[in-house]
Design an enzyme around this catalytic site. Sequence first.
Site, PDB file in Angstrom:
ATOM      1  N   CYS A  10      -6.532  -5.438  -5.718  1.00 43.41           N
ATOM      2  CA  CYS A  10      -6.360  -4.310  -5.610  1.00 43.41           C
ATOM      3  C   CYS A  10      -6.273  -4.319  -7.393  1.00 43.41           C
ATOM      4  CB  CYS A  10      -4.913  -3.999  -5.174  1.00 43.41           C
ATOM      5  SG  CYS A  10      -4.496  -5.272  -4.729  1.00 43.41           S
ATOM      6  N   CYS A  67       2.519  -5.557 -10.346  1.00 40.34           N
ATOM      7  CA  CYS A  67       3.095  -4.651 -11.350  1.00 40.34           C
ATOM      8  C   CYS A  67       3.722  -3.841 -11.344  1.00 40.34           C
ATOM      9  CB  CYS A  67       1.804  -3.322  -9.653  1.00 40.34           C
ATOM     10  SG  CYS A  67       1.156  -3.552  -9.117  1.00 40.34           S
ATOM     11  N   SER A  85     -12.195  -9.583  -2.121  1.00 38.76           N
ATOM     12  CA  SER A  85     -12.515  -8.743  -1.042  1.00 38.76           C
ATOM     13  C   SER A  85     -12.861  -7.630  -1.823  1.00 38.76           C
ATOM     14  CB  SER A  85     -10.919  -7.812  -1.203  1.00 38.76           C
ATOM     15  OG  SER A  85     -11.082  -7.595   0.039  1.00 38.76           O
ATOM     16  N   LYS A 137      -6.160   0.964 -14.648  1.00 35.35           N
ATOM     17  CA  LYS A 137      -6.416   1.516 -13.371  1.00 35.35           C
ATOM     18  C   LYS A 137      -7.425   2.479 -14.737  1.00 35.35           C
ATOM     19  CE  LYS A 137      -4.803   0.043  -9.812  1.00 35.35           C
ATOM     20  NZ  LYS A 137      -5.555  -0.176  -8.920  1.00 35.35           N
ATOM     21  N   GLU A 155      -8.593  -4.964   4.211  1.00 33.57           N
ATOM     22  CA  GLU A 155      -9.178  -6.066   4.285  1.00 33.57           C
ATOM     23  C   GLU A 155      -8.447  -7.140   5.004  1.00 33.57           C
ATOM     24  OE1 GLU A 155      -7.913  -6.273  -1.111  1.00 33.57           O
ATOM     25  OE2 GLU A 155      -6.121  -7.802   0.395  1.00 33.57           O
ATOM     26  N   GLU A 161     -19.467   3.544  -9.747  1.00 37.50           N
ATOM     27  CA  GLU A 161     -19.357   3.571  -8.554  1.00 37.50           C
ATOM     28  C   GLU A 161     -18.525   3.424  -7.141  1.00 37.50           C
ATOM     29  OE1 GLU A 161     -19.031   0.667 -10.013  1.00 37.50           O
ATOM     30  OE2 GLU A 161     -17.941  -0.877  -9.788  1.00 37.50           O
ATOM     31  N   GLU A 184     -11.250  -7.170   7.027  1.00 36.34           N
ATOM     32  CA  GLU A 184     -11.959  -8.015   6.500  1.00 36.34           C
ATOM     33  C   GLU A 184     -12.429  -9.342   6.269  1.00 36.34           C
ATOM     34  OE1 GLU A 184     -12.801  -7.340   2.441  1.00 36.34           O
ATOM     35  OE2 GLU A 184     -14.053  -8.731   1.310  1.00 36.34           O
ATOM     36  N   GLU A 221     -11.066   1.112 -14.171  1.00 36.50           N
ATOM     37  CA  GLU A 221     -11.103   1.608 -13.086  1.00 36.50           C
ATOM     38  C   GLU A 221     -11.687   2.587 -12.549  1.00 36.50           C
ATOM     39  OE1 GLU A 221      -8.777  -0.138  -9.051  1.00 36.50           O
ATOM     40  OE2 GLU A 221      -9.233   1.309  -8.211  1.00 36.50           O
TER      41      GLU A 221
END
Lengths: 165, 417, 580
Positions: free
Chosen positions: C303, C507, C323, C362, C283, C370, C286, C365
């Site tokens: 994230c 979190c 990102s 999550k 990141e 993908e 990036e 996710e």
Amino acid sequence: MIEDSGKFDLNDELKTQIETILDNHCHDFTQIVGILLDVQEQISQHYIPKIAAFYIADKLPIKLSAIYDCITFYDALSDKPRGRYPIEVCDSVACKVNDNGFLLETLKELLGIDFGTVTYDGRFTIEKVSCFGACDRAPAVKINKIVYGPLKTREQVRDLLKQFV
Amino acid sequence: MENIKYITENFGKYDISSIDSYMSIGGFEALRKAVAMDGDAVAAVLSEAKIKGRGGAEYPMGRKWSQARVVKRPHHCVVCNADEGETCTFKDRELIKNDPFNLIEAIIIAGWTVNAEDAYIYLRAEYACLRPRIINAIQQAEEHDFLGKNILGTGWSYNIHLYSGAGAYVCGEGTALIRSIEGKAGRPRMKPPFMKQSGLFARPTCINNVESLSIVPHLLRNALPYMQAGTKESVGTKLISVGGNVNKPGVYEIPFGISIRDIIYDLAGGVQEGRNIRLIQFGGASGKISDDRILDIPYSYESFAANNLIIGSGSVLVIDERTSVIDFLRYTQDFFLHESCGQCTPCREGNRHIRIFLEKIKNGIHTDEDIRTMKTFATVMPMSSLCGLGETAQNALKSAFTIFPEVFTVKKSAGGI
Amino acid sequence: MIMEDMINLKINGMPVRVHKGTKILEAARLLHIDIPHLCYHPDQRIKARCRICSVEVVGKKRLLAACATECWEGMEVFTDTKVVRDTQRGILQLIMADHEENCLTCPRNGNCVLQQLCSRFNILRPNLTHVAEHLTVRTGNPSLVHDPEKCVKCGRCIRVCKDVQGIEAIGFAGRSTGLKVTTPYEDDFAKTDCVLCGQCTVVCPVGALVERDDTDKVLDAIFDPAKKVIVQTAPSVRVALGDAFGLPDGSIVTKKMVAALRMIGFDKVFDTNYGADLTITEEACELIDRLKNNRKMPMTTSCCPAWVNFVEKHYPGEIEHLSSTKSPMSIFSAVLKTQYARQEKIAPENIFSVAVMPCIAKKYEARRPELGKNGNFDTDAVITTRGLIKLIKYIGIDFVNLQEDEFDDPMGESTGAGAIFGTTGGVMEAALRTAYEWLTGREMPTLEYTPVRGFEGIKEAQVKIDKYNLKIAVVHTLKNAALVMNKLQVGQCDYDFIEIMACPGGCVGGGGQPVTTTFAATKKRMSALYEIDRSSKLRRSHENPYLKKLYAEFLVSPGSDKAHQLLHTCYQARTKEFDF
């Protein structure tokens, strides 16, 4: 059977009408109850189709859940299609003790429908509602804002229905 | 019986679509008087007339206004509660129908008294057919500069907005009503904050019933006939809605103090086909009941209080002998079961279980324990509900415990089934 | 302290002195009396809806709600009279009569508020007709289960969804006994505005809103001899797990947790912090790339899966700001099933990758196509902190007295920068440490960058790095995120880098954390994560030795094509039911 509201077509004409209603209410989301009542009036089956609710939520800074809450909370708003002439039968004490049971049975029999169903021509639905302040005309019904009563005989009921061709 | 017309004085006297017609019978004179007076003086007139809120809560109106006007926070507003939802109550309908300009004048006077910037009329959806009359009256008042900027040269600006209800009895409760105007489902909120401090859109709010307001212009014009009517504690006149099993149901204006017998047998033409009275409910669905033993007591706040009754909205629902007490209670319970907003546990669930117990009694399958439990919940519910609806929903039932104890006994079957 | 601000009152005859504005319920706590409550939640607006906290106040005709009523001078409260007991017990009975009583098979069995109340009031047999209707359980998504039969209509979930997240995916509908907590038109969550953050499952006092339970799936894999079951644990789990076993809020239980995971039967116990280090490295790279090449700015972190869902659903036009770096969990699983598998000579399909996360989004996710290959997902199962608690209890582990243990090599190794990923501001701080060093060639003067720390909803700062004057923002809760996104949409947002986490506090306050989570507990967990960072030997992500090895042997360098293939992902706008 009552048609699935998911199939309702939100055409351009209705979209324009909704826009006008929103303009009349200054796009003020606090006036959502009034907006919904006005939209409902534009729809011949006197209800708020799901797609119309989504559309209004899209146009105003208000979430769909708040609109859905209003539609399900208020008696005057419906999320299910009704007849073009929804017959609201008062079911409060004053009408009950004036034999609205006879009125209800007569309506059901003459129209051949029950609560939650609509006549074959889409004209009538029968609904029980709370007191609408016409106890001096008990037993009474209300059809599109107009109160009719007292309706004590089969003839009176039949004559009433004849008005809505 | 002597026919008194005070609150209903203007009924039929003018063309309700024309402000000029209204002004020709003295309309807006009261407003002119009011703006020449100090707000406290206006409130004092109401206090002297001992007007209690006519929607049902019976809060002294003069006190309400004088409290409202001294609240320090800005942007005061007035709300006219035209969400008349108590069963067998339809007096406000008649007032709007026959005298809309008087109501508008009253709302303007209220605004002047409590230093408000805006007023909101919350009209129940069931009275949608009265909307055009109110809109017309507001418009004409605006055109004649009774509303808008610099009213009557006082420099004071004030507007009236008309909002529609959408069919919910609970919206007659102040906090639910304001939530409904704010565009939410009309579920009451807890108090405090109180309306007068933080109500509609968090503004100091003064809510009044249509009838309470409607008295004000008359009172300012000529208080004497009102002050001379009624009893010592219940001054003046009252609009009552009489319905049920009477021959002439309708709205009647009466001076406080006449007997209930006069109301039912004289004004309302007696019970249909000369039947006996099973019970009478006063003050709408949330009111208390009695049987014919109270026929000769005077219709006044003090005598009602002494007889465990309430005047409330002023409805008189007469039930004849064809309907049993249990059936009546079931019907009333059905009403609350439908109208509870459902957010607080005691009211949402309490109504449902009381209804079940009543059904058991109706079917004769109740036990002593059922009655005990029902009585417990009839106490628990009003003690702990969030708003006035839950507090008063069991009024009829609780008065029935005293008036008709025999209904709630368990019949011992003789020697098994 | 000004004396006028204090108030004296009596509760059950005992005097107590409180600040002006204190509610009866809070005042009673000072006397060690817990007035029963259900809708009350310390972090939420007062609802006064369940009425179970009704108490008697001398001089009042009716009972008052203790959660809502402010104490006044000379007030006399009674919490234990007959009428109070009748009322509180009566309300409980009313709730029970409308409650599906399948406690034994309820996910909240053992930590249900209603159960505790019933036990407290000794509700032995129902004296009312059971009126609960059968209602359909809503399960059409990988994260969230809504069982309306168990709902007590307290409205806590609605409050958190609206007031904290600004989503309003659920609300009240109907009235009287028909009142329910529901999505609009009773649609499944996937079709609504819901982004699966799971905050509702934390505040729900009963089993009406719970996560989809995947612990059985994990156990099945453990019992399968062909599977190598490898677990990774997110940074915020180790500072929240202890709460459930009676340890003080924010206790650091990393090593006990590792030991417990080994006892449960995982073959390897690794650390998501390793994945976090990788995420940071990519990141930061990036960010520098976007800065240098004038690409889409600002860049936002990606994230947090609920945040990603939020952008895809509510701001589909702004996806390019996210990102492309995968989240620590997904980056970890991707490496696990490629490089690690190769190194350990295990067929990737024989690896069962489990993630212990403070999060229910999550779970969603992990099911993104993908983030896997040929229909196999990189992460096979996600369990939450609550799920791990269940597994620990199932094995019967005496957690508090457990021997401590260490993470396995090599993916158990991590830096302090990876640890603070679990709190709001942590990702930003970690990224700055790496970006600073890369852009300037020097270490950051102070590693602990305090302007991004703390519980404030939107934190802003400016950092001068090399020739760049970076404007950064750290945001938590989606309500605050929406404020930033609305500005961004109209081009009034001049930040360069924004860290966004959906849950309050990040979190550590995640939707998969123990149901005892409050803002107060969350703050303690935040401090605990910073403590872990402080005591770490390595505190910059790019220093992680196994990470360096991975780049050296496999990925060439951060931001390389190979790194992009393995460590980056893409996003897509979610279609709506009706598009106008």
